[in-house]
Design an enzyme around this catalytic site. Structure first.
Site, short mmCIF file in Angstrom:
data_model
loop_
_atom_site.label_atom_id
_atom_site.label_comp_id
_atom_site.label_asym_id
_atom_site.label_seq_id
_atom_site.Cartn_x
_atom_site.Cartn_y
_atom_site.Cartn_z
N ASP A 112 -13.44 -5.28 -2.27
CA ASP A 112 -12.99 -5.70 -1.02
C ASP A 112 -11.56 -5.30 -1.03
O ASP A 112 -11.00 -5.73 0.05
CB ASP A 112 -13.00 -7.14 -0.85
N LYS A 121 -6.15 -7.27 -10.90
CA LYS A 121 -7.55 -6.38 -11.34
C LYS A 121 -7.27 -5.33 -12.15
O LYS A 121 -8.39 -4.86 -12.82
CB LYS A 121 -8.06 -6.25 -9.97
#
Length: 380
Positions: free
Chosen positions: A111, A68
């Site tokens: 998350d 990410k």
């Protein structure tokens, strides 16, 4: 429950701009940059019954245990350049220029992996960050975000509710999902992921390996698989692989959107052990790309993801619960229940397949439990 969905609207080539190497050159300027490994898993290929299986291993990326950071770092730099007119000539010079500007705060919902990535780039640049997480976020992921120096807020709700709350805050929103009125920054995030594919191009070439004719990628809100489609189905590519997307069976927001031909919000609950893929609504920028460019969708059960983690560990690949989803889907595809779909997409012993392990052990306690467990259902 239906596990496979063939997309009747997909095309082998779609009208999207090809990625430049701008994101790759930016990432090369960051501390700790090096290409993540591309494993040629010959034993697994033989066991499954395909020619080659390539696994892009994102267990270590720019100092973090997930991919990410590629999107979060690139998008952050782009938006800061745009908002404040600061030129980028290296991370340290950029940090010095930003120090003259008061009260820059990055905000996102997560998350786990995306939020830690935003917190990490904020810390690297000497900026403040506030990260919103849903109430069921694992403590290990909360602690990892806090370790980057960010303020963390636990939302009494799910991921999509955390996104809504983050969107209402004052600051610079670095969110990896698009929604009405917020689409430019998610596009920067999608472009940031292109670094991974340029690395794969070079790695395949250096090892003289055949180009993939099937790619399996995780979905979540759809940003990463949008990047996969934009890279591999652009007009400049000579070969356009089949692309399949993977979701948890209880969080198939793209699966349902394609089936209904519109973005829908899942009613929930849609919590899964694959936390990074437990999303109730597809990104507005991702939906048209998935509709036109993803050829099929596979739903994976939690226990299948845990089984995939164990198999990958035997290949010395550390893959977390969300990271193993693509391999879990591949196992389903090569099982008896996947036979019709293999035949439809002409996947056989001559196929060259690329999958992504998008994270390492982001919840170390859970990873250790999976490795030790004899009955994986006991962990769920």
């Amino acid at each position: 429950m239906q596990k496979f969905l063939i997309n009747p609207n997909s095309h082998s080539e779609i009208d999207l701009p090809a990625f430049s190497q701008h994101a790759l050159e930016f990432h090369k300027s960051l501390p700790n940059y090096k290409p993540s490994p591309l494993h040629s898993a010959k034993n697994l290929a033989k066991t499954l019954g395909c020619n080659n299986l390539y696994i892009k291993d994102e267990s270590r990326r720019l100092g973090l245990p997930a991919f990410k950071i590629l999107g979060a770092s690139y998008a952050t730099i782009r938006v800061l350049q745009h908002n404040f007119g600061v030129k980028y000539s290296g991370i340290e010079n950029f940090k010095k220029d930003l120090a003259e500007i008061d009260n820059i705060r990055l905000i996102t919902a997560t998350d786990g992996n995306h939020g830690r990535a935003v917190a990490h780039i904020a810390n690297l640049l000497g900026l403040k960050a506030t990260i919103y997480v849903p109430k069921h976020t694992k403590q290990a992921r909360i602690d990892a975000i806090k370790s980057e120096g960010a303020e963390l807020v636990i939302v009494d709700g799910n991921y999509d509710q955390a996104v809504d709350i983050a969107a209402s805050q004052d600051g610079i929103i670095i969110q990896d999902t698009g929604y009405p009125g917020y689409e430019n920054i998610p596009r920067y995030i999608v472009e940031g992921y292109s670094t991974m594919f340029w690395e794969i191009e070079e790695q395949l070439s250096n090892q003289n390996l055949p180009y993939p004719d099937l790619i399996i990628a995780p979905i979540g809100v759809g940003s990463f698989i949008s990047a996969v489609v934009q890279f591999y189905k652009s007009s400049i590519q000579k070969i356009h692989p089949i692309i399949l997307g993977v979701e948890p069976e209880q969080a198939g927001c793209a699966f349902e959107a394609i089936r209904e031909n519109k973005i829908i919000a899942l009613e929930g609950p849609y919590e899964s052990v694959m936390a990074g893929l437990s999303c109730g609504k597809i990104s507005t920028i991702a939906f048209p790309i998935l509709k036109n460019g993803v050829d099929g969708f596979i739903l994976v059960r939690d226990v299948e993801a845990l089984q995939a983690m164990k198999v990958l560990s035997k290949e010395k690949i550390i893959s977390g619960e969300s990271g193993s989803a693509s391999f879990a889907a591949l196992n389903i595809l090569f099982s008896q229940e996947g036979k019709k779909n293999r035949e439809h997409f002409q996947i056989n012993e001559s196929s060259n397949i690329l999958i992504f392990s998008t994270e390492g052990a982001t919840d170390p306690e859970m990873y250790e439990a999976v490795m030790k467990a004899n009955i994986l259902e006991d962990l769920l």
